[in-house]
Design a protein around this motif. Structure first.
Motif, PDB file in Angstrom:
ATOM      1  N   SER A  85      76.537 -45.395-116.467  1.00  0.00           N
ATOM      2  CA  SER A  85      76.456 -43.960-116.570  1.00  0.00           C
ATOM      3  C   SER A  85      75.021 -43.356-116.192  1.00  0.00           C
ATOM      4  O   SER A  85      74.184 -44.217-115.958  1.00  0.00           O
ATOM      5  CB  SER A  85      76.377 -43.733-118.202  1.00  0.00           C
ATOM      6  OG  SER A  85      77.581 -44.195-118.760  1.00  0.00           O
ATOM      7  N   ARG A 138      72.732 -39.328-115.976  1.00  0.00           N
ATOM      8  CA  ARG A 138      72.714 -37.954-116.350  1.00  0.00           C
ATOM      9  C   ARG A 138      71.753 -37.367-115.312  1.00  0.00           C
ATOM     10  O   ARG A 138      70.494 -37.713-115.272  1.00  0.00           O
ATOM     11  CB  ARG A 138      72.107 -37.833-117.621  1.00  0.00           C
ATOM     12  CG  ARG A 138      72.362 -36.311-118.057  1.00  0.00           C
ATOM     13  CD  ARG A 138      71.872 -36.081-119.528  1.00  0.00           C
ATOM     14  NE  ARG A 138      70.403 -36.189-119.602  1.00  0.00           N
ATOM     15  CZ  ARG A 138      69.665 -35.383-120.505  1.00  0.00           C
ATOM     16  NH1 ARG A 138      70.118 -34.591-121.405  1.00  0.00           N
ATOM     17  NH2 ARG A 138      68.438 -35.426-120.554  1.00  0.00           N
ATOM     18  N   VAL A 180      82.376 -30.715-108.215  1.00  0.00           N
ATOM     19  CA  VAL A 180      82.535 -31.583-109.174  1.00  0.00           C
ATOM     20  C   VAL A 180      82.843 -30.748-110.627  1.00  0.00           C
ATOM     21  O   VAL A 180      83.583 -31.076-111.050  1.00  0.00           O
ATOM     22  CB  VAL A 180      81.173 -32.438-109.340  1.00  0.00           C
ATOM     23  CG1 VAL A 180      81.179 -33.566-110.479  1.00  0.00           C
ATOM     24  CG2 VAL A 180      80.809 -33.296-107.830  1.00  0.00           C
ATOM     25  N   TYR A 183      86.319 -28.534-114.359  1.00  0.00           N
ATOM     26  CA  TYR A 183      86.227 -29.814-113.530  1.00  0.00           C
ATOM     27  C   TYR A 183      87.055 -30.128-112.075  1.00  0.00           C
ATOM     28  O   TYR A 183      88.335 -29.770-112.306  1.00  0.00           O
ATOM     29  CB  TYR A 183      86.212 -30.796-114.532  1.00  0.00           C
ATOM     30  CG  TYR A 183      85.097 -30.631-115.432  1.00  0.00           C
ATOM     31  CD1 TYR A 183      85.399 -30.195-116.710  1.00  0.00           C
ATOM     32  CD2 TYR A 183      83.987 -31.462-115.405  1.00  0.00           C
ATOM     33  CE1 TYR A 183      84.507 -30.060-117.825  1.00  0.00           C
ATOM     34  CE2 TYR A 183      82.996 -31.400-116.350  1.00  0.00           C
ATOM     35  CZ  TYR A 183      83.262 -30.743-117.665  1.00  0.00           C
ATOM     36  OH  TYR A 183      82.262 -30.585-118.604  1.00  0.00           O
ATOM     37  N   ALA A 240      86.882 -35.652-111.859  1.00  0.00           N
ATOM     38  CA  ALA A 240      85.727 -35.716-112.920  1.00  0.00           C
ATOM     39  C   ALA A 240      86.347 -35.528-114.287  1.00  0.00           C
ATOM     40  O   ALA A 240      85.393 -35.871-115.319  1.00  0.00           O
ATOM     41  CB  ALA A 240      84.791 -34.386-112.501  1.00  0.00           C
ATOM     42  N   ARG A 261      85.600 -38.018-117.443  1.00  0.00           N
ATOM     43  CA  ARG A 261      84.209 -38.909-117.123  1.00  0.00           C
ATOM     44  C   ARG A 261      83.146 -38.276-117.287  1.00  0.00           C
ATOM     45  O   ARG A 261      82.018 -38.724-117.526  1.00  0.00           O
ATOM     46  CB  ARG A 261      84.818 -39.888-115.878  1.00  0.00           C
ATOM     47  CG  ARG A 261      85.883 -40.576-115.908  1.00  0.00           C
ATOM     48  CD  ARG A 261      85.729 -41.628-114.599  1.00  0.00           C
ATOM     49  NE  ARG A 261      85.952 -40.747-113.229  1.00  0.00           N
ATOM     50  CZ  ARG A 261      85.000 -41.003-112.290  1.00  0.00           C
ATOM     51  NH1 ARG A 261      84.035 -41.888-112.436  1.00  0.00           N
ATOM     52  NH2 ARG A 261      84.911 -40.271-111.296  1.00  0.00           N
ATOM     53  N   PHE A 262      83.105 -36.882-116.410  1.00  0.00           N
ATOM     54  CA  PHE A 262      81.831 -36.133-116.461  1.00  0.00           C
ATOM     55  C   PHE A 262      81.729 -35.112-117.069  1.00  0.00           C
ATOM     56  O   PHE A 262      82.861 -34.434-117.593  1.00  0.00           O
ATOM     57  CB  PHE A 262      81.683 -35.795-114.671  1.00  0.00           C
ATOM     58  CG  PHE A 262      81.675 -36.665-113.726  1.00  0.00           C
ATOM     59  CD1 PHE A 262      81.760 -38.208-114.092  1.00  0.00           C
ATOM     60  CD2 PHE A 262      81.661 -36.395-112.498  1.00  0.00           C
ATOM     61  CE1 PHE A 262      81.513 -38.936-112.969  1.00  0.00           C
ATOM     62  CE2 PHE A 262      81.583 -37.366-111.427  1.00  0.00           C
ATOM     63  CZ  PHE A 262      81.516 -38.851-111.711  1.00  0.00           C
ATOM     64  N   LEU A 313      74.746 -33.077-115.494  1.00  0.00           N
ATOM     65  CA  LEU A 313      75.843 -33.570-115.325  1.00  0.00           C
ATOM     66  C   LEU A 313      75.729 -34.898-115.951  1.00  0.00           C
ATOM     67  O   LEU A 313      75.211 -35.748-115.588  1.00  0.00           O
ATOM     68  CB  LEU A 313      76.055 -33.623-113.836  1.00  0.00           C
ATOM     69  CG  LEU A 313      77.498 -34.144-113.630  1.00  0.00           C
ATOM     70  CD1 LEU A 313      78.592 -33.229-114.065  1.00  0.00           C
ATOM     71  CD2 LEU A 313      77.798 -34.306-112.018  1.00  0.00           C
ATOM     72  N   MET A 321      77.601 -38.090-116.238  1.00  0.00           N
ATOM     73  CA  MET A 321      78.555 -38.990-115.600  1.00  0.00           C
ATOM     74  C   MET A 321      78.790 -40.469-116.052  1.00  0.00           C
ATOM     75  O   MET A 321      77.941 -41.238-116.287  1.00  0.00           O
ATOM     76  CB  MET A 321      78.127 -39.250-114.045  1.00  0.00           C
ATOM     77  CG  MET A 321      78.135 -37.943-113.450  1.00  0.00           C
ATOM     78  SD  MET A 321      77.778 -37.882-111.633  1.00  0.00           S
ATOM     79  CE  MET A 321      76.171 -39.121-111.692  1.00  0.00           C
ATOM     80  N   LEU A 370      81.452 -44.892-114.296  1.00  0.00           N
ATOM     81  CA  LEU A 370      81.109 -44.453-112.725  1.00  0.00           C
ATOM     82  C   LEU A 370      81.545 -45.633-111.954  1.00  0.00           C
ATOM     83  O   LEU A 370      81.989 -46.723-112.188  1.00  0.00           O
ATOM     84  CB  LEU A 370      79.788 -44.482-112.445  1.00  0.00           C
ATOM     85  CG  LEU A 370      79.019 -43.169-112.806  1.00  0.00           C
ATOM     86  CD1 LEU A 370      77.581 -43.243-112.858  1.00  0.00           C
ATOM     87  CD2 LEU A 370      79.298 -41.870-111.762  1.00  0.00           C
ATOM     88  N   ASP A 402      82.436 -42.659-106.443  1.00  0.00           N
ATOM     89  CA  ASP A 402      81.505 -41.593-106.858  1.00  0.00           C
ATOM     90  C   ASP A 402      79.981 -41.545-106.236  1.00  0.00           C
ATOM     91  O   ASP A 402      79.212 -40.628-106.276  1.00  0.00           O
ATOM     92  CB  ASP A 402      81.189 -41.824-108.452  1.00  0.00           C
ATOM     93  CG  ASP A 402      82.294 -41.435-109.292  1.00  0.00           C
ATOM     94  OD1 ASP A 402      82.636 -42.314-110.369  1.00  0.00           O
ATOM     95  OD2 ASP A 402      83.106 -40.836-108.951  1.00  0.00           O
ATOM     96  N   TYR A 406      74.244 -35.721-104.906  1.00  0.00           N
ATOM     97  CA  TYR A 406      74.777 -34.868-105.552  1.00  0.00           C
ATOM     98  C   TYR A 406      73.973 -33.581-105.615  1.00  0.00           C
ATOM     99  O   TYR A 406      72.546 -33.780-105.751  1.00  0.00           O
ATOM    100  CB  TYR A 406      74.836 -35.423-106.996  1.00  0.00           C
ATOM    101  CG  TYR A 406      76.093 -36.167-107.470  1.00  0.00           C
ATOM    102  CD1 TYR A 406      76.159 -37.539-106.734  1.00  0.00           C
ATOM    103  CD2 TYR A 406      76.948 -35.862-108.242  1.00  0.00           C
ATOM    104  CE1 TYR A 406      77.148 -38.286-107.060  1.00  0.00           C
ATOM    105  CE2 TYR A 406      78.298 -36.460-108.360  1.00  0.00           C
ATOM    106  CZ  TYR A 406      78.205 -37.804-107.745  1.00  0.00           C
ATOM    107  OH  TYR A 406      79.440 -38.718-107.945  1.00  0.00           O
TER     108      TYR A 406
END
Length: 120
Positions: free
Chosen positions: A17, A19, A48, A59, A63, A66-67, A80, A82, A85, A89, A93
């Motif tokens: 993960s 963020r 995204v 989304y 995504a 998961r996001f 965001l 995430m 992953l 991915d 970003y």
């Protein structure tokens, strides 16, 4: 010059993960549409997740589940989260913002420099 500043990217293992954060100027943050986009290596930029002035999020299919896009109004910051992953991915970003039109998509006039996410 309007500055959106992303942070939080980096290398991560499959299943991990991250963020991402995007700090926006207050006047751009308030009552505007904001979103996260990404550009995978060798591919076009893709949406995204976005959020409108009412906080309603949308989304991309990849995504969903998961996001999570979220906001901190006290900090004028967009996030965001995430999870789960995958190598696909991997991308640069970007966060973006613009005024929300009455219909259709914003023009996304304001962009950050991007933060790299690499999943292996």
């Amino acid at each position: 010059q309007v500055q959106l500043v992303e942070s939080g990217g980096g290398p991560v293992l499959t299943g991990g993960s991250l963020r991402l954060s995007c700090a926006l100027p207050e006047d751009l943050y308030r009552s505007n549409c904001m979103g996260w986009f990404r550009r995978p290596p060798g591919k076009e930029r893709e949406r995204v997740a976005t959020v409108d002035r009412n906080g309603i999020a949308t989304y991309a299919d990849f995504a969903k589940g998961r996001f999570t896009i979220s906001q901190d109004n006290a900090k004028n910051t967009l996030y965001l989260q995430m999870n789960s992953l995958k190598p696909e991915d991997t991308a640069m970003y970007y966060c973006a913002a613009d005024s929300c039109p009455d219909s259709g998509d914003p023009e996304w006039s304001y962009w950050g420099q991007g933060t790299q996410v690499t999943v292996s």
